[in-house]
Design a protein around this motif. Sequence first.
Motif, PDB file in Angstrom:
ATOM      1  N   ASN A 265       0.886  -1.162   0.000  1.00 59.76           N
ATOM      2  CA  ASN A 265       0.000   0.000   0.000  1.00 59.76           C
ATOM      3  C   ASN A 265       0.921   1.207   0.000  1.00 59.76           C
ATOM      4  O   ASN A 265       1.767   1.332   0.889  1.00 59.76           O
ATOM      5  N   LEU A 266       0.753   2.095  -0.981  1.00 60.09           N
ATOM      6  CA  LEU A 266       1.710   3.184  -1.134  1.00 60.09           C
ATOM      7  C   LEU A 266       1.023   4.467  -1.550  1.00 60.09           C
ATOM      8  O   LEU A 266      -0.095   4.453  -2.054  1.00 60.09           O
ATOM      9  N   SER A 267       1.710   5.563  -1.316  1.00 62.56           N
ATOM     10  CA  SER A 267       1.303   6.888  -1.787  1.00 62.56           C
ATOM     11  C   SER A 267       2.339   7.325  -2.806  1.00 62.56           C
ATOM     12  O   SER A 267       3.541   7.227  -2.550  1.00 62.56           O
ATOM     13  N   LEU A 268       1.864   7.818  -3.956  1.00 60.95           N
ATOM     14  CA  LEU A 268       2.771   8.125  -5.052  1.00 60.95           C
ATOM     15  C   LEU A 268       2.164   9.227  -5.912  1.00 60.95           C
ATOM     16  O   LEU A 268       0.943   9.254  -6.112  1.00 60.95           O
ATOM     17  N   PRO A 269       2.984  10.142  -6.427  1.00 58.85           N
ATOM     18  CA  PRO A 269       2.455  11.119  -7.389  1.00 58.85           C
ATOM     19  C   PRO A 269       1.958  10.388  -8.640  1.00 58.85           C
ATOM     20  O   PRO A 269       2.577   9.408  -9.079  1.00 58.85           O
ATOM     21  N   PRO A 270       0.836  10.830  -9.206  1.00 55.33           N
ATOM     22  CA  PRO A 270       0.275  10.131 -10.370  1.00 55.33           C
ATOM     23  C   PRO A 270       1.236   9.994 -11.548  1.00 55.33           C
ATOM     24  O   PRO A 270       1.218   8.990 -12.252  1.00 55.33           O
ATOM     25  N   ALA A 271       2.099  10.969 -11.750  1.00 54.04           N
ATOM     26  CA  ALA A 271       3.031  10.919 -12.893  1.00 54.04           C
ATOM     27  C   ALA A 271       4.099   9.846 -12.702  1.00 54.04           C
ATOM     28  O   ALA A 271       4.702   9.389 -13.677  1.00 54.04           O
TER      29      ALA A 271
END
Length: 94
Positions: free
Chosen positions: A64-70
């Motif tokens: 489970n991660l948080s990441l910029p869409p690009a």
Amino acid sequence: MHKYELVCIIHPDLDEAAFNGAIDKVKGWIVEAGGSIDKTDVWGRKRLAYIIRKQREGQYFLLNLSLPPAATAGLDQNLRFLEPVIRHMITLVD
């Protein structure tokens, strides 16, 4: 930053050290892209629904991660060329 789930199937013949090394490499790519890992869950060896690359089993893990869409495109490309990864899927969490 968006929340994502990444599920990977790793080659079943890898020992524990190589399996953990592959997970660490994926985590490193996420951090380099400006993301963060919220949770890591190793599911272990499971039988595949059909044969992939002449293998009937695989070692699964979920991030489970948080990441910029690009940055998802770059992560996807890196995972395609990582040899031990049989399959992977990046899913946006609502």
